[in-house]
Structure formats: structure tokens, C-alpha cells
Design a protein around this motif. Sequence first.
Motif, short mmCIF file in Angstrom:
data_model
loop_
_atom_site.label_atom_id
_atom_site.label_comp_id
_atom_site.label_asym_id
_atom_site.label_seq_id
_atom_site.Cartn_x
_atom_site.Cartn_y
_atom_site.Cartn_z
N ARG A 168 -20.81 -23.06 -20.64
CA ARG A 168 -21.37 -23.23 -19.48
C ARG A 168 -22.06 -21.96 -19.06
N ARG A 169 -21.26 -20.74 -19.20
CA ARG A 169 -22.01 -19.45 -18.75
C ARG A 169 -23.07 -19.12 -19.86
N THR A 170 -23.22 -19.38 -20.92
CA THR A 170 -24.29 -19.30 -21.90
C THR A 170 -25.46 -20.27 -21.58
N PHE A 171 -25.23 -21.49 -20.95
CA PHE A 171 -26.21 -22.26 -20.62
C PHE A 171 -27.04 -21.39 -19.50
N ALA A 172 -26.28 -20.99 -18.60
CA ALA A 172 -26.75 -20.29 -17.42
C ALA A 172 -27.71 -19.14 -17.85
N VAL A 173 -26.74 -18.15 -18.69
CA VAL A 173 -27.78 -17.03 -18.92
C VAL A 173 -29.07 -17.23 -19.92
N ARG A 174 -28.72 -18.44 -20.88
CA ARG A 174 -30.05 -18.67 -21.54
C ARG A 174 -31.32 -19.25 -20.95
N LEU A 175 -30.83 -19.93 -19.49
CA LEU A 175 -32.05 -20.42 -18.77
C LEU A 175 -32.39 -18.97 -18.01
N HIS A 176 -31.58 -18.03 -17.81
CA HIS A 176 -32.18 -16.86 -17.01
C HIS A 176 -33.12 -16.25 -17.94
N ARG A 177 -32.64 -16.01 -19.09
CA ARG A 177 -33.44 -15.21 -20.07
C ARG A 177 -34.67 -16.05 -20.15
N ASP A 178 -34.99 -17.18 -20.07
CA ASP A 178 -36.06 -18.04 -20.20
C ASP A 178 -37.03 -17.85 -19.18
N GLY A 179 -36.56 -17.23 -17.92
CA GLY A 179 -37.26 -16.94 -16.93
C GLY A 179 -37.17 -18.07 -15.65
N ARG A 180 -36.07 -18.87 -15.98
CA ARG A 180 -35.73 -20.00 -14.88
C ARG A 180 -35.26 -19.37 -13.94
N SER A 181 -35.67 -20.04 -12.63
CA SER A 181 -35.18 -19.52 -11.27
C SER A 181 -33.44 -19.81 -10.94
N LEU A 182 -33.14 -18.96 -10.31
CA LEU A 182 -31.54 -19.09 -9.98
C LEU A 182 -31.57 -20.38 -9.18
N LYS A 183 -32.42 -20.88 -8.35
CA LYS A 183 -32.38 -22.04 -7.65
C LYS A 183 -32.21 -23.38 -8.58
N LEU A 184 -33.09 -23.22 -9.67
CA LEU A 184 -33.30 -24.36 -10.78
C LEU A 184 -31.77 -24.39 -11.74
N ILE A 185 -31.22 -23.13 -12.03
CA ILE A 185 -30.06 -23.09 -12.67
C ILE A 185 -28.73 -23.53 -11.55
N GLN A 186 -29.00 -23.14 -10.43
CA GLN A 186 -27.79 -23.86 -9.37
C GLN A 186 -27.98 -25.24 -9.49
N GLU A 187 -29.17 -25.87 -9.40
CA GLU A 187 -29.20 -27.22 -9.37
C GLU A 187 -28.52 -27.85 -10.69
N LEU A 188 -28.95 -27.34 -11.81
CA LEU A 188 -28.51 -28.00 -13.05
C LEU A 188 -27.04 -27.85 -13.25
N LEU A 189 -26.36 -26.80 -12.76
CA LEU A 189 -25.00 -26.51 -12.84
C LEU A 189 -24.12 -27.20 -11.84
N GLY A 190 -24.78 -27.26 -10.63
CA GLY A 190 -24.18 -27.84 -9.55
C GLY A 190 -23.16 -26.87 -8.78
#
Length: 216
Positions: A168-190
Amino acid sequence: MAKPPVVELHQIRHALKVAAVTGQTPVRDVALLLLLYGTGLMPNEAAKLLISDYLEANGSVRVESTVRAEIAFNSKARPLIWASSKICQAIDNYLSYRVVARQGAPAAYRGLDPHGSLFRASDGQPFTFTRRITGSGVISYSCETLTEIVRRLHQQAGIEGGNASAARRTFAVRLHRDGRSLKLIQELLGVSSLSAVKNLIQRDPVRLSSIVSGVI
């Protein structure tokens, strides 16, 4: 409390190779690993997914699905996107295995019960949940069998501290590395707040090594 590790891509690939040749149900285990690393789902959520969360009645993949409120860890629905060809291929392989193993019935949804579990235990039955009562009287349920499967898959691949939380943490970190917004990561993780997202992605080992390498 220490954060779960960030598992790098080469480690995930190794874990997938090992999972493909070990255990009672390798085709399921490969799909489970890809699911957790590609969606950030928690074990309880993965165990509660239904065939209809993944497939349309005509057998096609539901690209835009939902982690339903009744299965979400926080009881709030969130997007579940089946857009990764690797994840979908792995799940398709597992579902084909289930049909051959007679874990399905002649019908729509590729011959599988739309109200049945997407993932099952090695005996073909739905995963079971353990009931717990906290000191304050709150009742909770956990799928310890699936959690243990995921822990074992990391252990046999030599990934120290690897588990569903690491995925789960790796999913979040990889999205962040790809430049995805914190808001998007928040939405996908809930997760409840942006600060919770920041806590997950802080101290990214790759970012830290990049910074230090440029010091001198």
C-alpha cells in the motif's frame, strides 16, 4: 512505529517470479501481489471483492469500478480502476483457472457467480474472517488467512518487512514519484487527510539517495 518499507520494482518482479512457482495456488498468488501493488487495496478489501466488482455481465473488465462502501476499510466508497494490463491479465489467468477447476457455473460473467468472491482460498472457498472485540467493545473482522499469504509471498522472496502495508505504501510512493497529486493519491487510497498521504510518502528512499548523491 516504523513505516513499512517501500518495495522497489525489481523486488516486486522477483516476488512475482517466486510466487509463480511456489505455494498451493501460484496463479492466484501472482494476481494477489499485482492487485495489492497496483491498487493499494487492504487485505480485507481484497478478500471482499466480488466477481461483479471486476467483470461486466458480458465478461469484459469493468475499467472504472468502485471499492464499495460496505467493503472499504473506512466505509466510504472510492474509485477502483482496472486499467493495468498486467493486473487484468493476471486476474484473468486466475479466473480461467477457477473455471477449469470447476469453481464457476455456466452463466454470464465468464461462467462465474457475480456475487461470489473474486479471490478465494486454496480450497476454492471464500476467505474467512476472524471476529475480534476490542477492549472498548468494538467488533472488527480481519482476513488473517489472506494477510498471512501476502506476508509469506514477501518472505519467500526475501523482502524484509514486506507485507500488505508495504504494498500500500509502495503504491502511494510510486504514484508520487510519477508526479501524481496528493489529492489523487488520497482519493485512490481512501485515507482521511492529505497529511496521512504525506506521512506515507515521506522519506522515499529513492528521493533521499538522489539528494545525497548530489551533495559532492
